[in-house]
Design a protein around this motif. Structure first.
Motif: not given
Lengths: 536, 60
Positions: A252-259, A267-288
Motif C-alpha cells: 500500500v502506498v499512502i500520501s497526500k496528493p504527490p506532484s 505508478i510506472e514503477r508499480i506497473k512494472a512490479g509483480g506484487k499487488g498494489y493499492v495507492t491512496c493519494f488522498i484526493g489526488g489524480e486517478i491515472l489510467d
C-alpha cells in the motif's frame, strides 16, 4: 476470594506515562489479578471504580495523591507486592534505559544496532544522520524543520549506501512488528505499507488489523517524499525493497496528493512490479493504468477505501464483511438522525479539531464536496487559510499537530492541553453544530487520550445544553485491541458521554456531512461509499 | 540502475535493534515493547556552547 486493596500516598507525584509503565509491571507480579497505580484524579477514580478496583480509601484520595489499587488473590503476598511497587516508584524511568551521552561511544559499544531513531532538533538532524549513514545504519528521522535540500542530499546518500532513511517528519514506522515513534500494535501479516503520512499509516494499519489482516512492515518516508523536489526517492527505494521482501504480498502506498510527475513515476514503477498494489493519494489524480494491470494495481481516494481494496487483494473473502464492519450501521445512523432532530436554528457549522494531519486533510477533502470550502491552518485552497489558527470561522478543520501548535511543545498526541481548551471555545459558538475529534492510541501516544478530554467534553456538552443548544460530538479512535491503552474502555467512555464514535475517519466526515445537510439515510451512505470507498 | 536492497532486507528480516537519539520518551516506548534500545541523550544547548567556544577560540 480475591481482595481489593487501595493504598494512598499523600502528595506523591509521578507522571501518567511513568505510572502506566509501573501499572503494567505490577500486573505481571505473582498473585496480582489486576492493578492500577494512578494519581487520584476524578477520571482515574472513575476508571478504578469501573474496573472494580476502588475502595473508600482510594475514593478519598485527591488529585495530588497517588493511589496504588490492587486486586490480588487470597494467597498473594501483599507485603511483598507492595515492596515491589515502592521499588518501582522510587526508580526514575531512565534507570531501566541504557543511556549514553556520546553518540560515537554508544555506537562503538553497541555494534549490533541496525536502526537509529533520530528526534534531535531539525537544525542538527543532517549532521547526526550523515554520521549514522556512514556507520551503515538505517534511520527513522522524526525531526521536523529539516531543510528540503538536506532531505534530498541525505536520501540520495542513503540509497547510494542501500540504507532506508525514513523521514524527516516521519511520525510512524513499523519494522518487524516493532512500533517506531507513533504506531499501533497491529498483527503481523502480508501487507507492506509505504507512507508519506504518519497518521495515514496508523489509520490503514489499524483498519486492516480490525478486518483481520496484518502488516509485514510499515515504512514512513516523510511527508515531502513525493514532492517535486524529493521526487519520491525513498518511496521508490522502499518499493524495490518490499518487492523483494518475502513477508510482503500486497503493498500500500499512502500520501497526500504527490506532484504530477512523481505520481506518474510511482505508478510506472508499480506497473512494472509483480506484487499487488493499492495507492491512496488522498484526493489526488486517478491515472489510467491500462487493462493489463487492472485487478493487481488499485487506486483509491481515501484511507478507508485503501483498507478495503487491500482486503480485496490480500483476502477477498473478507471484503464484504470488512465493508460492513467499517460502515455506518443502523445504531450509528439512529444516533446521527437523533442529533439532527435536536439541533437548534442557526447551528450549522463543523469544527474539526484534529491531532492527525492527514486525517484532517482527508476530512477536508471529503467534506468540501458537501459543505463547500473549509477554513484551516492547512487549507486545501490558500484563500481559506485561517488568519488566526487559534480561532475558527464558519466551517473549520484544524491540524493541531501543525507547527503553529507544536513549536517547542510536545505533539498533541502526547499533550492534549491545547485541544482541551479549544473544545470549550468551539462549544461557546452558537453556530457550531458538530465537533469532530480523532483519538490516536498506540505506542508514543498519550496513555489515556480520551480521559484527558473527558472533563472538557462533558462541560462542552452541558454548557451548550444549558444555553438551549445541542452540540453533536463525533469521534474516531485510531487504535487496536492490542494497543497499550484500553481501546474498548476508551470507546465506552466516549459513548457514555453521548459522543458518536465512527469506525473510520472517512465515516466521521460522512457523519459530519449528513448532520450539516440535515439528511441521514441509507441512500446517502450508499452514494458516499461508491464515490469514496471503491477503488479504480 | 537497480539500487542494492540487501541491507534493507536484512533489517526487515530481524527484529530491529535501535539506537534512539533525542526524545527519551521514544526510547522508553521501544523498551516497553521489549525491543533492544540504546538511548543517546542530546543536549543542543551544550553543543551551542561548544560551537561558541570554538568560534571564540579562533577569534581570541
Amino acid at each position: 476470594m480475591p481482595r481489593i486493596v487501595n493504598i494512598v500516598k499523600k502528595g506523591l507525584y509521578r507522571d501518567s506515562v511513568q505510572l502506566l509503565h509501573i501499572s503494567d509491571q505490577v500486573r505481571r507480579l505473582e498473585g496480582v489479578l489486576n492493578a492500577m497505580i494512578a494519581m487520584g484524579t476524578k477520571l482515574n477514580k472513575e476508571i478504578l471504580a469501573r474496573e472494580g478496583l476502588l475502595t473508600p480509601e482510594g475514593r478519598d484520595a485527591s488529585e495530588n495523591d497517588l493511589v496504588i489499587a490492587l486486586k490480588i488473590s487470597d494467597l498473594a503476598d501483599l507485603n511483598g507486592i507492595l515492596a515491589r511497587v515502592e521499588d518501582l516508584l522510587s526508580k526514575t524511568p531512565t534507570q531501566d534505559l541504557e543511556i549514553y551521552s556520546d553518540l560515537d561511544y554508544a555506537l562503538d559499544s553497541n555494534r549490533d544496532i541496525n536502526l537509529a531513531l533520530v528526534s534531535v532538533p531539525g537544525q542538527y538532524a543532517r549532521e547526526v544522520v550523515m554520521k549514522l549513514l556512514d556507520r551503515g545504519l538505517h534511520i527513522h528521522l522524526f525531526s521536523n524543520h529539516v531543510p528540503i535540500e538536506h532531505e534530498v542530499e541525505m536520501k540520495r546518500y542513503a540509497v547510494e549506501k542501500g540504507l532506508l532513511l525514513m523521514g524527516p517528519e516521519a511520525g510512524t514506522s513499523i519494522i518487524s512488528g516493532v512500533a517506531i515513534a507513533f504506531a499501533n500494535q497491529v498483527r503481523r501479516g502480508p501487507v507492506g505499507i509505504i507512507s508519506a503520512s504518519g497518521t495515514g499509516l496508523q489509520e490503514v494499519s489499524v483498519l486492516l488489523h480490525r478486518i483481520g489482516l496484518g502488516i509485514s512492515h510499515g515504512i514512513g518516508v516523510g511527508g515531502r517524499d513525493l514532492s517535486r523536489e524529493v521526487e519520491g526517492i525513498m518511496t521508490l527505494f522502499s518499493i524495490e525493497v518490499l518487492e523483494r521482501d518475502p513477508a510482503t504480498g500486497v503493498i500500500v502506498v499512502i500520501s497526500k496528493p504527490p506532484s504530477q510527475d512523481v505520481t506518474r513515476r510511482v505508478i510506472e514503477r508499480i506497473k512494472a512490479g509483480g506484487k499487488g498494489y493499492v495507492t491512496c493519494f488522498i484526493g489526488g489524480e486517478i491515472l489510467d493504468i491500462g487493462e493489463k494491470h487492472r485487478g493487481r494495481v488499485i487506486q483509491t481516494r481515501t484511507l478507508h477505501g485503501a483498507a478495503l481494496e487491500t482486503t480485496r487483494l490480500a483476502k477477498s473473502q473478507l471484503y464484504w464483511e470488512a465493508r460492513r464492519m467499517l460502515g455506518i450501521d443502523e445504531k450509528i445512523l439512529n444516533k446521527i438522525e437523533d442529533g439532527i432532530s435536536r439541533l437548534r436554528e442557526g447551528q450549522r457549522y463543523v469544527r474539526g479539531l484534529y491531532v492527525g494531519g492527514t486525517l484532517a486533510y482527508e476530512a477536508m477533502y471529503i467534506l468540501k464536496e458537501y459543505v463547500g470550502d473549509i477554513y484551516s491552518n492547512t487549507p486545501l485552497k490558500e484563500e481559506y487559510r485561517l488568519d488566526n489558527p487559534w480561532t475558527s470561522r464558519e466551517n473549520t478543520i484544524v491540524d493541531l499537530g501543525g507547527s503553529e501548535f507544536t513549536e517547542g511543545r510536545p505533539h498533541p498526541m502526547i499533550d492534549p492541553s491545547i485541544r482541551v481548551s479549544r473544545i470549550a471555545e468551539e462549544a461557546r459558538d452558537p453556530e457550531v453544530a458538530v465537533i469532530m475529534l480523532d483519538f490516536i492510541l498506540g505506542y508514543g501516544s498519550h496513555s489515556d487520550p480520551v480521559g484527558a478530554h473527558l472533563d472538557a467534553l462533558r462541560r462542552a456538552i452541558e454548557s451548550s445544553r444549558s444555553s438551549g443548544r445541542e452540540l453533536i460530538v463525533l469521534a474516531h479512535i485510531v487504535g487496536t485491541d492490542s494497543d497499550p491503552q484500553n481501546m474498548a474502555l476508551q470507546r465506552e467512555i466516549l459513548e457514555r458521554l453521548g459522543v458518536v464514535v465512527l469506525p473510520t475517519n472517512a465515516m466521521m466526515a460522512l457523519a459530519a456531512a449528513m448532520i450539516t445537510m440535515g439528511r441521514a439515510d441509507k441512500e446517502f451512505i450508499e452514494e458516499f461509499e461508491e464515490k469514496y470507498l471503491v477503488g479504480f | 540502475m537497480q539500487p542494492d536492497v540487501e541491507k534493507a532486507l536484512e533489517l526487515l528480516r530481524s527484529r530491529p535493534r535501535v539506537l534512539s537519539i533525542g526524545l527519551e520518551h521514544f526510547s522508553r516506548e521501544l523498551r516497553r515493547q521489549g525491543a533492544r534500545v540504546v538511548h543517546v541523550s542530546w543536549q543542543p544547548r551544550q553543543r551551542l556552547e561548544r560551537d561558541l567556544e570554538e568560534i571564540l577560540s579562533k577569534i581570541l
